[in-house]
Design a protein around this motif. Structure first.
Motif, PDB file in Angstrom:
ATOM      1  N   UNK A 225     -42.275 -69.979 -86.275  1.00 50.16           N
ATOM      2  CA  UNK A 225     -42.842 -70.288 -87.576  1.00 50.16           C
ATOM      3  C   UNK A 225     -44.357 -70.115 -87.541  1.00 50.16           C
ATOM      4  N   UNK A 226     -44.893 -69.522 -88.596  1.00 58.67           N
ATOM      5  CA  UNK A 226     -46.343 -69.393 -88.717  1.00 58.67           C
ATOM      6  C   UNK A 226     -46.932 -70.787 -88.951  1.00 58.67           C
ATOM      7  N   UNK A 227     -47.858 -71.182 -88.089  1.00 55.97           N
ATOM      8  CA  UNK A 227     -48.454 -72.512 -88.191  1.00 55.97           C
ATOM      9  C   UNK A 227     -49.174 -72.719 -89.518  1.00 55.97           C
ATOM     10  N   UNK A 228     -49.592 -71.623 -90.172  1.00 56.35           N
ATOM     11  CA  UNK A 228     -50.275 -71.742 -91.456  1.00 56.35           C
ATOM     12  C   UNK A 228     -49.311 -71.666 -92.639  1.00 56.35           C
ATOM     13  N   UNK A 254     -43.693 -73.688 -83.904  1.00 59.38           N
ATOM     14  CA  UNK A 254     -44.749 -73.000 -84.634  1.00 59.38           C
ATOM     15  C   UNK A 254     -45.683 -72.284 -83.669  1.00 59.38           C
ATOM     16  N   UNK A 255     -46.295 -71.227 -84.166  1.00 60.96           N
ATOM     17  CA  UNK A 255     -47.278 -70.468 -83.406  1.00 60.96           C
ATOM     18  C   UNK A 255     -48.434 -70.075 -84.332  1.00 60.96           C
ATOM     19  N   UNK A 256     -49.621 -70.020 -83.788  1.00 65.06           N
ATOM     20  CA  UNK A 256     -50.753 -69.459 -84.522  1.00 65.06           C
ATOM     21  C   UNK A 256     -50.571 -67.946 -84.599  1.00 65.06           C
ATOM     22  N   UNK A 274     -43.521 -66.532 -92.752  1.00 64.09           N
ATOM     23  CA  UNK A 274     -43.551 -65.217 -92.117  1.00 64.09           C
ATOM     24  C   UNK A 274     -42.429 -65.090 -91.116  1.00 64.09           C
ATOM     25  N   UNK A 275     -41.712 -63.981 -91.195  1.00 61.81           N
ATOM     26  CA  UNK A 275     -40.763 -63.613 -90.136  1.00 61.81           C
ATOM     27  C   UNK A 275     -41.351 -62.390 -89.468  1.00 61.81           C
ATOM     28  N   UNK A 276     -41.986 -62.621 -88.338  1.00 70.40           N
ATOM     29  CA  UNK A 276     -42.730 -61.558 -87.669  1.00 70.40           C
ATOM     30  C   UNK A 276     -42.856 -61.882 -86.185  1.00 70.40           C
ATOM     31  N   UNK A 277     -43.378 -60.945 -85.433  1.00 67.43           N
ATOM     32  CA  UNK A 277     -43.532 -61.122 -83.996  1.00 67.43           C
ATOM     33  C   UNK A 277     -44.919 -61.659 -83.664  1.00 67.43           C
ATOM     34  N   UNK A 278     -44.969 -62.532 -82.687  1.00 64.87           N
ATOM     35  CA  UNK A 278     -46.253 -62.988 -82.158  1.00 64.87           C
ATOM     36  C   UNK A 278     -46.575 -62.342 -80.812  1.00 64.87           C
TER      37      UNK A 278
END
Length: 313
Positions: A225-228, A254-256, A274-278
């Motif tokens: 999960x996007x932390x923002x 969550x991730x930044x 957001x559904x995306x890669x970190x």
């Protein structure tokens, strides 16, 4: 008697002609506005869409490959019965971009707006490639540029709009991939769209929420999960994944994240996820090719989004 017989034959021919026109008109309407497709989201079809986009070449904003890709997306969306709005914009005197927004509404009038976003352009320079001598070459953009459009396009085929209880807007933004490249701003197309509302696409004005999908197809990829992002929106999507026993793909953590296409909407006060890669290792490199993607990952993302949206969030 012969005149009467000829008159009857003429009436019969006219009736047959009118029936044929009505029949083929019905078929044509079905092609332009098909009924709900009672088929599940297909990761294989999404992967085929990735390969189709990559075959156009690097889809750098303003290039022939970008125009061809956009034309193909528009054609596919219209064939699936979606209303398509094209939003052209100018980046500078040499470069023109265009956003593509597909809209479809449920039977119920006055439904709120649900918006799914992605970008279809690719980065003009592979500036993170391990080979420094090749960092000026364009990125193939299989995951970062083709996976998101492929997922949204497959949802356009399978999503039951009435079940969502929303007007659904699928936004394919241009000029999003070159943040940090000299002479380019970050996420240009999405900012143009937000700044232009409600005039440019009134049916998509004031969305209840925005879910952004990009870098979403790599083999064994996991999604944090996007932390923002919005806590409630994140929680609902990731709980759907858990209900589908896909929590290994969607761990509730969550991730930044760096700025994504959702940033302009979030700044406007709209709840986003957001559904995306970190941690995709091939981002902004020449190795971002279709062999790094899997139908399984694309299918997992599509299934989560389809199931969640059709629950009428």
């Amino acid at each position: 008697m012969q005149r009467i017989r000829a008159y009857l034959i003429e009436l019969l021919l006219i009736g047959t002609l009118l029936a044929s026109v009505a029949f083929f008109g019905y078929l044509g309407y079905g092609l332009l506005r098909p009924d709900v497709v009672n088929e599940p989201f297909s990761g294989e079809k999404a992967l085929a869409s990735v390969n189709r986009q990559v075959a156009f070449g690097p889809r750098i904003t303003g290039t022939d490959a970008s125009l061809q890709t956009g034309d193909w997306l528009i054609e596919q969306l219209r064939l699936l019965g979606w209303d398509v709005v094209i939003q052209p914009f100018t980046i500078n005197e040499q470069v023109q971009g265009r956003n593509i927004v597909a809209v479809r509404s449920p039977t119920r009038a006055g439904a709120p707006v649900a918006m799914l976003t992605t970008h279809y352009d690719t980065r003009l320079a592979a500036d993170l490639d391990p080979d420094e001598a090749r960092r000026q070459e364009p990125v193939p953009g299989a995951n970062d540029g083709a996976s998101g459009p492929a997922i949204l396009l497959e949802l356009a085929r399978t999503l039951d709009i009435d079940a969502t209880e929303h007007t659904v807007c699928l936004a394919f933004f241009d000029a999003e991939a070159n943040g940090g490249v000299p002479g380019w701003d970050t996420n240009i197309g999405s900012q143009v769209f937000v700044d232009s509302q409600p005039a440019s696409v009134p049916r998509c004005a004031s969305p209840q929420f925005v879910v952004n999908v990009e870098l979403a197809g790599a083999t064994e990829q996991r999604f944090f999960q996007n932390a923002e992002g919005d806590d409630a929106l994140n929680g609902a999507i990731w709980q759907t994944a858990a209900n589908l026993e896909l929590d290994n793909r969607f761990p509730p953590q969550t991730r930044a994240m760096p700025p994504t296409t959702s940033a302009a909407f979030r700044a406007a006060g709209i709840p986003t996820a957001d559904i995306t890669s970190t941690d995709y290792p091939y981002r902004a490199t020449l190795a971002d090719t279709a062999d790094k993607l899997s139908a399984e990952t694309l299918g997992a993302v599509g299934l989560v989004l389809e199931t969640w949206l059709e629950s009428g969030p």
